[in-house]
Design a protein around this motif. Sequence first.
Motif, PDB file in Angstrom:
ATOM      1  N   ARG A  89      21.737  23.518  -6.566  1.00  0.00           N
ATOM      2  CA  ARG A  89      21.780  22.629  -5.370  1.00  0.00           C
ATOM      3  C   ARG A  89      23.023  22.119  -5.051  1.00  0.00           C
ATOM      4  NH1 ARG A  89      17.937  20.300  -2.353  1.00  0.00           N
ATOM      5  NH2 ARG A  89      16.329  21.719  -3.196  1.00  0.00           N
ATOM      6  N   TYR A  90      23.705  21.333  -6.060  1.00  0.00           N
ATOM      7  CA  TYR A  90      24.929  20.711  -5.928  1.00  0.00           C
ATOM      8  C   TYR A  90      25.932  21.762  -5.457  1.00  0.00           C
ATOM      9  CZ  TYR A  90      23.298  16.548  -7.986  1.00  0.00           C
ATOM     10  OH  TYR A  90      22.489  15.398  -8.337  1.00  0.00           O
ATOM     11  N   LYS A  91      26.024  22.892  -6.016  1.00  0.00           N
ATOM     12  CA  LYS A  91      26.600  23.924  -5.638  1.00  0.00           C
ATOM     13  C   LYS A  91      26.613  24.563  -4.481  1.00  0.00           C
ATOM     14  CE  LYS A  91      28.093  27.638  -9.090  1.00  0.00           C
ATOM     15  NZ  LYS A  91      27.506  28.533 -10.112  1.00  0.00           N
ATOM     16  N   SER A  92      25.373  24.849  -4.041  1.00  0.00           N
ATOM     17  CA  SER A  92      25.334  25.412  -2.691  1.00  0.00           C
ATOM     18  C   SER A  92      25.693  24.451  -1.507  1.00  0.00           C
ATOM     19  CB  SER A  92      23.992  25.742  -2.600  1.00  0.00           C
ATOM     20  OG  SER A  92      22.930  24.511  -2.153  1.00  0.00           O
ATOM     21  N   ASN A 106      21.256  17.964 -20.575  1.00  0.00           N
ATOM     22  CA  ASN A 106      22.382  17.840 -19.829  1.00  0.00           C
ATOM     23  C   ASN A 106      22.215  16.605 -18.718  1.00  0.00           C
ATOM     24  OD1 ASN A 106      24.034  20.232 -20.561  1.00  0.00           O
ATOM     25  ND2 ASN A 106      21.666  21.072 -20.275  1.00  0.00           N
ATOM     26  N   ASN A 107      23.087  16.107 -18.340  1.00  0.00           N
ATOM     27  CA  ASN A 107      23.486  15.153 -17.305  1.00  0.00           C
ATOM     28  C   ASN A 107      24.071  16.213 -16.287  1.00  0.00           C
ATOM     29  OD1 ASN A 107      22.765  12.798 -18.345  1.00  0.00           O
ATOM     30  ND2 ASN A 107      24.872  12.418 -18.988  1.00  0.00           N
ATOM     31  N   VAL A 108      23.701  16.301 -15.092  1.00  0.00           N
ATOM     32  CA  VAL A 108      24.178  16.986 -14.059  1.00  0.00           C
ATOM     33  C   VAL A 108      24.835  16.185 -12.937  1.00  0.00           C
ATOM     34  CG1 VAL A 108      23.402  19.042 -12.278  1.00  0.00           C
ATOM     35  CG2 VAL A 108      22.061  18.425 -14.245  1.00  0.00           C
ATOM     36  N   LEU A 109      26.096  16.508 -12.987  1.00  0.00           N
ATOM     37  CA  LEU A 109      27.075  15.764 -11.923  1.00  0.00           C
ATOM     38  C   LEU A 109      27.998  16.556 -10.906  1.00  0.00           C
ATOM     39  CD1 LEU A 109      28.388  14.437 -15.621  1.00  0.00           C
ATOM     40  CD2 LEU A 109      26.991  13.114 -13.823  1.00  0.00           C
ATOM     41  N   ALA A 110      27.919  15.802  -9.795  1.00  0.00           N
ATOM     42  CA  ALA A 110      28.712  16.594  -8.866  1.00  0.00           C
ATOM     43  C   ALA A 110      29.427  15.615  -7.686  1.00  0.00           C
ATOM     44  CB  ALA A 110      27.832  17.252  -7.635  1.00  0.00           C
TER      45      ALA A 110
END
Length: 588
Positions: free
Chosen positions: A50-53, A269-273
Amino acid sequence: MIAAGLPAVLGTADAGRYLSDIKALSAPSMEGRGAGTKGIARAAHLLEARYKSLGLKPAGTNSYLQPFTVITGAELKGNNRLSVQISDAKKELKVNQDFVPFSFSSSGSVSGPVVFAGYGASADEFKYDDYADLDVKDKIVVVLRYEPEGFAAKSDNHGLTRHSQVVTKAINARNHGAKAIILVNGKLAGEEEDLLTRFGSVSGPEDVGIVFVQVKNAVAEEWFQAAGKSLTEVQKGINASSKPASFSFPENIHISMNVSIASTRATVNNVLAYLPGKTDEYVIIGAHYDHLGRGNFDSLAPSQIGQIHPGADDNASGTAGVLELARLYAPLQGQLQRGILFCSFAGEELGLLGSAHWVKEPTLPLDKAVAMLNMDMIGRIKDKKVFIGGVGTGSTFKGILDDAGTKSGLKLEYSQGGYSASDHTSFVAKKIPVLFFFSGLHSDYHKPSDTWDKINPNDAVTLLDMVSDVATQLANAQQRPTFVNVVEDRPGGTSGGGGGYGPYFGSIPDFGQVENGVRFSDVRPGSPAAKAGLKAGDVLVQFGNQPIRNLYDFTDVLRRSKVGDVVEVKVLRDGQPVTAKVKLEQRK
Ligand SMILES: [Zn+2]
Ligand SMILES: [Zn+2]
């Protein structure tokens, strides 16, 4: 349509989209997002995609991800055996059938003489001590489950006291010098079967510092018979008289055992954007996305352990909130004065581990973080009421919140302090102003019944629009908020135990730590610990004459202390021992 060059305008949150994200995150395929499951890896993938898109920049160590290792439990590994010799007769017991180690037992081989130590309780407050006049040094102690029947009537809430907890029994035996402890159920209620505790079902420290197993009543009864006694009668005697009945078993009884336990670990994993602003300062918007999996630890529905705990409110509601805000902000790349870091933390349910890891190994400079906004359980707003913690930790927060709150129509209830049991606590310890958004506890908390259909998406998106208003004001304000160290009027235990925590000491333990001892992530201003000169980063290793290996030891020894006691403590500061005298105070 927006003309080129003109700043885009922040949109509003969408209830339908928000709820569908909660549904996805709490779906059965996500397996309750428990550490070490495929489900939590799927959730991480969903967040990353989602962050990528949205076109946000990766802000982890491995693209959007920041992996770290957590301990998820323990397993019996290798040779676990227990043999009993009575005179010339030797008997091998069967693991999981006649005996079972506790998951927090030390590993190792132990043999020696055997001593019965009643309920294994040293309860000064009830003038009762199973270890009085009993030499257990280097011996194996046998103790009963629960506690003397008289304790409950004398306790504050008329329930079982901490002396009934098996971890307390283990620490007490270890502190008396025993080298192993064996638990037996003893008297059973009505039709109750004499069952061994399922391995891994009782939580405790990683290693309690003593070998600790349970045997069946029938096994122990043979030892009592060899001593010319009966387990049942001895227990009856203790309960009838409220007096200990400890004794040494005859020397012809000899026990030897080997316990072998390995911790199970998992990478999460932490997911960071990141949304860059015009400067290198930034606002953090975060929520933890992990939950209890199948509830092996910390489930509040023990009879439903093994079922998926979907965690729709805790904390798919906050996680979906971060996604929704990321979507609203994504078109504003480079347009706000400050950037925004979107964080989805793992390991929160195991002790704020993901946020603790991030502040220890930040992927953006910590001193550029102007505020941290945390959302944990925002999906069950009732009567428009929202609780906001940490309001006192940032100099400009109250004005911004009053303004945004009025516009939203929500009823905000403020508390000043920044410490409570969610990820913002890791940031306040680093002197970053924090705000914590929360819609309140409910009866489905930490149970399989925390499902998506009970979410109130309409009020949640109203809150999200308010949070985005706050975040935008913080991102564009000329002055960043100054951190304020709030002296809390009610310093409670950090694990929310309320009363029964003993006198006030004033340290904040670092849940992310791994070494022996208790590391202080902070020391409360004005507290006994602060007055004694203790500091953030100190590692407590000794309290009076007791060694401190972990938080359980610290809690135990604190509960055994009294208000007004002056205790000599030893801490390691940058690896060097430092001693200090701490005068314990009353909790207010
Ligand atoms: Zn939570
Ligand atoms: Zn939780």
